[in-house]
Design an enzyme around this catalytic site. Structure first.
Site, mmCIF file in Angstrom:
data_model
loop_
_atom_site.group_PDB
_atom_site.id
_atom_site.type_symbol
_atom_site.label_atom_id
_atom_site.label_comp_id
_atom_site.label_asym_id
_atom_site.label_seq_id
_atom_site.Cartn_x
_atom_site.Cartn_y
_atom_site.Cartn_z
ATOM 1 N N CYS A 154 -28.261 -4.031 14.847
ATOM 2 C CA CYS A 154 -29.477 -3.242 15.045
ATOM 3 C C CYS A 154 -30.666 -3.918 14.362
ATOM 4 O O CYS A 154 -31.771 -3.928 14.903
ATOM 5 C CB CYS A 154 -29.302 -1.833 14.486
ATOM 6 S SG CYS A 154 -29.221 -0.543 15.754
ATOM 7 N N CYS A 166 0.847 -1.205 0.000
ATOM 8 C CA CYS A 166 0.000 0.000 0.000
ATOM 9 C C CYS A 166 0.876 1.247 0.000
ATOM 10 O O CYS A 166 0.634 2.208 -0.728
ATOM 11 C CB CYS A 166 -0.888 0.027 1.230
ATOM 12 S SG CYS A 166 -1.859 -1.454 1.502
ATOM 13 N N CYS A 169 2.467 2.865 -3.297
ATOM 14 C CA CYS A 169 1.734 3.859 -4.090
ATOM 15 C C CYS A 169 1.359 5.067 -3.246
ATOM 16 O O CYS A 169 1.544 6.205 -3.660
ATOM 17 C CB CYS A 169 0.446 3.264 -4.664
ATOM 18 S SG CYS A 169 0.690 2.039 -5.952
ATOM 19 N N HIS A 170 0.822 4.801 -2.049
ATOM 20 C CA HIS A 170 0.207 5.873 -1.271
ATOM 21 C C HIS A 170 1.200 6.609 -0.371
ATOM 22 O O HIS A 170 0.852 7.663 0.167
ATOM 23 C CB HIS A 170 -0.921 5.315 -0.395
ATOM 24 C CG HIS A 170 -2.062 4.744 -1.177
ATOM 25 N ND1 HIS A 170 -2.946 5.518 -1.884
ATOM 26 C CD2 HIS A 170 -2.473 3.469 -1.370
ATOM 27 C CE1 HIS A 170 -3.858 4.736 -2.471
ATOM 28 N NE2 HIS A 170 -3.584 3.494 -2.175
ATOM 29 N N ARG A 229 -22.290 -3.591 13.073
ATOM 30 C CA ARG A 229 -23.119 -2.901 14.075
ATOM 31 C C ARG A 229 -24.532 -2.682 13.540
ATOM 32 O O ARG A 229 -25.512 -2.830 14.272
ATOM 33 C CB ARG A 229 -22.478 -1.573 14.454
ATOM 34 C CG ARG A 229 -23.230 -0.820 15.535
ATOM 35 C CD ARG A 229 -23.196 -1.595 16.827
ATOM 36 N NE ARG A 229 -24.109 -1.069 17.844
ATOM 37 C CZ ARG A 229 -25.398 -1.394 17.914
ATOM 38 N NH1 ARG A 229 -25.925 -2.220 17.029
ATOM 39 N NH2 ARG A 229 -26.147 -0.901 18.872
ATOM 40 N N CYS A 231 -9.119 -1.819 -4.100
ATOM 41 C CA CYS A 231 -7.722 -1.445 -4.333
ATOM 42 C C CYS A 231 -6.839 -2.690 -4.323
ATOM 43 O O CYS A 231 -5.947 -2.838 -5.151
ATOM 44 C CB CYS A 231 -7.281 -0.455 -3.255
ATOM 45 S SG CYS A 231 -5.923 0.609 -3.744
ATOM 46 N N CYS A 243 -35.188 3.086 12.168
ATOM 47 C CA CYS A 243 -34.008 3.647 12.840
ATOM 48 C C CYS A 243 -34.369 4.940 13.565
ATOM 49 O O CYS A 243 -33.941 5.196 14.692
ATOM 50 C CB CYS A 243 -32.914 3.957 11.825
ATOM 51 S SG CYS A 243 -32.557 2.637 10.669
ATOM 52 N N CYS A 248 -35.722 5.326 17.331
ATOM 53 C CA CYS A 248 -34.781 5.407 18.454
ATOM 54 C C CYS A 248 -33.836 6.591 18.283
ATOM 55 O O CYS A 248 -33.663 7.397 19.183
ATOM 56 C CB CYS A 248 -33.945 4.129 18.551
ATOM 57 S SG CYS A 248 -34.848 2.720 19.211
ATOM 58 N N HIS A 249 -33.184 6.683 17.119
ATOM 59 C CA HIS A 249 -32.003 7.540 17.012
ATOM 60 C C HIS A 249 -32.309 8.987 16.624
ATOM 61 O O HIS A 249 -31.437 9.840 16.734
ATOM 62 C CB HIS A 249 -31.007 6.908 16.045
ATOM 63 C CG HIS A 249 -30.548 5.553 16.503
ATOM 64 N ND1 HIS A 249 -29.799 5.375 17.639
ATOM 65 C CD2 HIS A 249 -30.780 4.309 16.017
ATOM 66 C CE1 HIS A 249 -29.558 4.080 17.812
ATOM 67 N NE2 HIS A 249 -30.150 3.406 16.844
#
Lengths: 106, 256
Positions: free
Chosen positions: B217, B71, B74-75, B213, B109, B172, B175-176
């Site tokens: 939910c 990686c 190139c980076h 995650r 990539c 969603c 609750c959020h």
């Protein structure tokens, strides 16, 4: 492949107490869990942990299933002379790991 | 007349404005942690997520077995080249022709430039590289683009966020958006801001991706979780990233 991080101050005065911090990547399987198909996951925890400073054993710990995954340890040693701080451990599967740092006492 | 006015005043503002309201003030997941976990997250040595960051850094430096460049080949140093990357994902990738999240971009990539087979979602290497790259963006404010080709995905994510699902029949937003800050069983409800991911979740005793995650939910409201990398999850991620705009990235965070 055991991965761990060990943090020791690079230098210390003679007689000074320094903190050694250690974080080990390990699942610490308790033996109480089961797979989705009902098979028990065998217990596999780091059972013995030894820290040596300048060839002398300064800490020995016997661990069990009550310790969390990826356990973190912090303890104090007294700087006496320049030497390696090495921590070695072995788990129930027989896999060994070790990590080393140098403490310089000018 | 006054009754009609009262009715309008009671309607959620996002219905009137056409644009969903964001929780205000926007608070990261860290805000809803106890002091002990906040201290653990802030301590770059004790934060267990840093184990994955360390492994990701090893991979970043090391050329793969295929003989392709590492990686870093190139980076260059990730601290410069990857700074802010996590704050701009998910984004539309012109080569793949779809919106991908950061993990999807890293996977692409690896296939394109390292002759690799990519990384399975939530595999140790996917998590390690994802955590390492996201860590370089710590402090960068979230700023995803939802214009042009990303628009359709964004709208899909927005619609999903407001759609009732599962046996509990909750969206969603119930609750959020509507109930953050209150308590659900023993846990405070967060705003669902994605800025800490990938995060070390104590419940899993491991680092996990945002998609993991989100799937948790889905299970929580007893709905069938979408597959890893599915368009639905990426769309939700894009909507959440847009919703969190301005909040700083704090990966790898610690969550309960």
């Amino acid at each position: 492949m055991a991965l761990a991080r060990l943090l020791v101050p690079p230098t210390a005065r003679r007689g000074e107490a320094v903190e050694v911090r250690l974080l080990i990547q390990h699942p610490m399987e308790t033996g109480f869990r089961r797979e989705a198909d009902g098979r028990a996951v065998p217990m596999n925890v780091v059972n013995t942990l030894v820290c040596r400073y300048a060839e002398r054993e300064v800490l020995r710990a016997e661990l069990g299933s009550g310790v969390s995954a990826n356990p973190y340890f912090a303890f104090w040693i007294r700087a006496e002379s320049t030497g390696d701080v090495t921590v070695e451990w072995v788990d129930d599967a027989g896999e060994r790991g070790s990590v080393k740092a140098v403490l310089t006492v000018p | 007349m006054s009754r009609l006015f009262l009715l309008l005043a009671l309607l959620p503002s996002w219905l009137l404005a056409g644009e969903p309201a964001r929780p205000s003030p926007t608070l990261p997941g860290t805000h809803f942690l106890g002091d002990d976990l906040r201290a653990l997250q802030a301590d770059d040595f004790a934060n267990p997520g840093m184990l994955w960051v360390a492994r990701g850094e090893e991979y970043w430096m090391q050329p793969p077995a295929s003989g392709a460049k590492a990686c870093a080949g190139c980076h260059g140093p990730a601290a410069e080249s990857m700074k802010g990357a996590a704050s701009r994902y998910p984004r539309h990738d012109p080569v793949l022709g779809r919106v991908v999240n950061l993990d999807g971009r890293i996977d692409a990539c690896n296939r394109r430039h390292q002759a690799g087979e990519g990384f399975a979602p939530n595999s140790p290497m996917a998590l390690a590289l994802g955590a390492f790259v996201a860590h370089q963006s710590r402090g960068s404010p979230m700023a995803v683009s939802i214009e042009g080709p990303a628009r359709a995905t964004f709208e899909r994510g927005r619609a999903l966020f407001g759609t009732r699902i599962g046996q509990l029949n909750l969206a969603c937003r119930h609750c959020h958006d509507a109930n953050w800050g209150k308590t659900l069983l023993a846990e405070p409800i967060s705003q669902g801001q994605p800025t800490g991911w990938p995060a070390y979740r104590l419940d899993w005793q491991s680092l996990g991706s945002l998609q993991r995650r989100l799937r948790a939910c889905f299970s929580g409201v007893r709905a069938e979780p979408p597959a890893y990398g599915s368009d639905d999850l990426v769309a939700l991620e894009l909507f959440l990233a847009w919703r969190a705009r301005g909040l700083p990235v704090e990966a790898p965070a610690v969550r309960r």
